[in-house]
Scaffold this active site. Structure first.
Site, PDB file in Angstrom:
ATOM      1  NE  ARG A 120     -12.483   1.269   0.073  1.00 51.94           N
ATOM      2  CZ  ARG A 120     -11.544   2.001   0.673  1.00 51.94           C
ATOM      3  NH1 ARG A 120     -10.278   1.718   0.497  1.00 51.94           N
ATOM      4  NH2 ARG A 120     -11.886   2.988   1.477  1.00 51.94           N
ATOM      5  CE  LYS A 171      -6.025   0.799  -1.406  1.00 51.70           C
ATOM      6  NZ  LYS A 171      -5.963   0.345  -0.002  1.00 51.70           N
ATOM      7  CG  ASP A 226      -6.104   6.154  -2.072  1.00 52.36           C
ATOM      8  OD1 ASP A 226      -7.308   6.449  -2.059  1.00 52.36           O
ATOM      9  OD2 ASP A 226      -5.467   5.835  -1.042  1.00 52.36           O
ATOM     10  CG  ASP A 280      -9.992   4.406   4.268  1.00 49.86           C
ATOM     11  OD1 ASP A 280     -10.457   4.538   3.121  1.00 49.86           O
ATOM     12  OD2 ASP A 280      -8.812   4.670   4.570  1.00 49.86           O
ATOM     13  CG  ASP A 327      -2.318   0.589   0.929  1.00 44.35           C
ATOM     14  OD1 ASP A 327      -2.349   1.838   0.914  1.00 44.35           O
ATOM     15  OD2 ASP A 327      -3.321  -0.113   0.725  1.00 44.35           O
TER      16      ASP A 327
END
Ligand code: GAL
Length: 490
Positions: free
Chosen positions: A205, A147, A149, A209, A72
């Site tokens: 997503r 991933k 963001d 979170d 990450d």
């Protein structure tokens, strides 16, 4: 015989349609793996990744299907003068290609993280404006998963078109590298990615979170559950029940190659009871979220291990039909004492082979007897008048064959599934036989434990005592000819 032929033709058609819909051929079923963020935050290193990868092999987690090791945020120190991203060499002394090579040698895939903004959320260099250069760098390093963001996006959000354009740039850049890279968008549900991301990404997503709580409200996750589909401030510290109740409105938009991501799993991190973690795992599998373990694999305890590896639950996630379970009802129950009460829910959905999944979820504060009728379960097929309600069903309990703690402890101590299992089988080996094959072959590990027959009849009822903050999950299989069903509308 006739219905069998129809079923085969229908599933064939379904798989062809899926292949057409999948934009890059990856993630026909929700991706599985591990990501460091929930347990380690920015404390990343080569040792952490390789130590975890090795342990995942030793513990049979790779063979259970957990394929991607995802690094990450916080891995870089900026860019070289020519613009290329530079790893933090104190954390990754041998560079990223070395890490990728080691992970590949273990039969695993390597994931990395960047951001569709000027900076990442941890304020490291982001990829906005550097899409092709960074995609090329990732491909060169041997990255299999990105991933991506949403922090510091310079105001480039607010409508679906604007967000789409920004995320599409990286999608196209990844495709242009010629390397097959799973694209995991992380824009927290902003601008309704379930409406547009299926043609450019493999998952998106859907909420703010997650954090390791079953149902605690937290102002840092400000949107109410009913605002799930239109949440301007997704935030963080979202509980498991908050996420489940938000995604209910659009969960059916998942499809092979493009999944609603409910965020990484918290099982093993200590903030929830064993029953609560069983809910977390069951729902993430049945709702077709990616299953990304978010705990320290090197110090996994027996309970977490047997939850992560339960084959009958993993079979829901990896079911070839790729259809998410839907909520059938939600009720509030009054308290019988000052601590009782809360909500109860029924979820159901179709699986391959004419099977169904049925989930009785008790989020109330006391154990309750929950009841569901066949009309409830088969609502989408016409409830009381459905063909399905006229059939008797074999009922398989998906948690009844969970690995006992003594077995889990033996494996964790021996670091070897082969030595510790000693002829017994609680682990599914998807490397040897895919979930699709196992399901088609009625593998007993994937079916769960038969606990009875649900008699035909729209009002015929299944009842189960469900613990406080607990779940009962079942696979239903028609007795006699399989019933053909169509997945819910997209
Ligand atoms: C958040 C993201 C988390 C984690 C974090 C890293 O935006 O949702 O999953 O990646 O950034 O800074």
């Amino acid at each position: 015989m006739l219905s069998k032929t129809v079923l085969t033709a229908a599933s064939l058609l379904a798989s062809q349609v899926s292949a057409v819909l999948m934009h890059n051929g990856v993630a026909a079923t929700p991706q599985m793996g591990w990501d460091n963020w929930n347990a380690f935050g920015c404390d990343v290193s080569e040792d952490l990744l390789l130590g975890t990868a090795n342990r995942m092999v030793e513990l049979g987690l790779r063979d259970a299907g957990y394929y991607y090791i995802v690094l990450d945020d916080c891995w870089s120190t900026g860019r070289y003068p020519n613009g290329t991203l530079m790893p933090d060499f104190t954390k990754f002394p041998n560079g990223m290609a070395h890490v990728a090579g080691q992970i590949h040698a273990l039969g695993l895939g390597f994931g990395m993280y960047s951001d569709a903004g000027r900076y990442t959320c941890g304020q490291y260099a982001g990829s906005l404006g550097y899409e092709q250069l960074d995609a090329n760098t990732f491909a060169e390093w041997g990255v299999d998963y990105l991933k991506y963001d949403n922090c510091y996006n310079e105001g480039q959000s607010g409508t679906a078109n604007i967000s789409y354009a920004r995320y599409d740039r990286m999608s196209q850049a990844l495709n242009a590298t010629g390397r097959q890279i799973l694209y995991s968008m992380c824009n927290w549900g902003q601008d309704h990615p379930w409406d547009w991301a299926y043609s450019i990404a493999n998952s998106w997503r859907a909420t703010g979170d997650i954090y390791d709580s079953f149902d605690r409200p937290d102002v840092r996750c400000p949107c109410s559950e009913e605002q799930g589909f239109d949440c301007a401030f997704p935030g963080f510290h979202c509980s498991v029940m908050n996420i489940i109740n938000k995604v209910v409105w659009f969960i059916h938009r998942s499809q092979p190659g493009g999944w609603n991501d409910l965020d990484m799993l918290e099982i093993g991190n200590g903030g929830q009871t064993d029953d609560e973690y069983k809910i977390h795992m069951t729902m993430w599998a049945a709702l077709k979220s990616p299953l990304i373990m978010g705990t320290d694999i090197r110090s996994l305890d027996a309970n977490a291990y047997s939850i992560y590896t339960n084959p009958a639950i993993l079979a829901l996630s990896q079911d070839p039909a790729g259809a998410s379970a839907q909520r059938r009802w939600r009720y509030y129950v009054p308290s019988t004492d000052m601590y009782g009460g809360g909500e109860i829910q029924l979820w159901a959905g179709n699986l391959a082979q004419g099977d169904y999944v049925v989930i009785l979820l008790n989020a109330a504060n006391e154990a309750l007897m929950l009841n569901a009728t066949l009309a409830d379960v088969f609502l989408d097929q016409g409830g009381a008048i459905s063909t399905q309600a006229k059939s008797n069903w074999d009922v398989f309990d998906l948690w009844a064959s969970r690995m006992p703690n003594a077995t889990a402890d033996a494996i964790l101590t021996a670091n070897s599934t082969v030595a510790a299992l000693n002829g017994t089988s609680y682990l599914y080996n998807a490397t040897a036989q895919s979930y699709a094959e196992g399901i088609a072959n009625n593998d007993t590990l994937l079916m769960g434990t038969r606990v009875g027959t649900w008699q035909a009849g729209a009002q015929s009822t299944w009842s189960a005592m469900v613990p406080r903050h607990g779940v009962m999950a079942y696979r239903l299989r028609p007795q006699g000819a399989p019933t053909v069903s169509k997945r819910d509308e997209l």
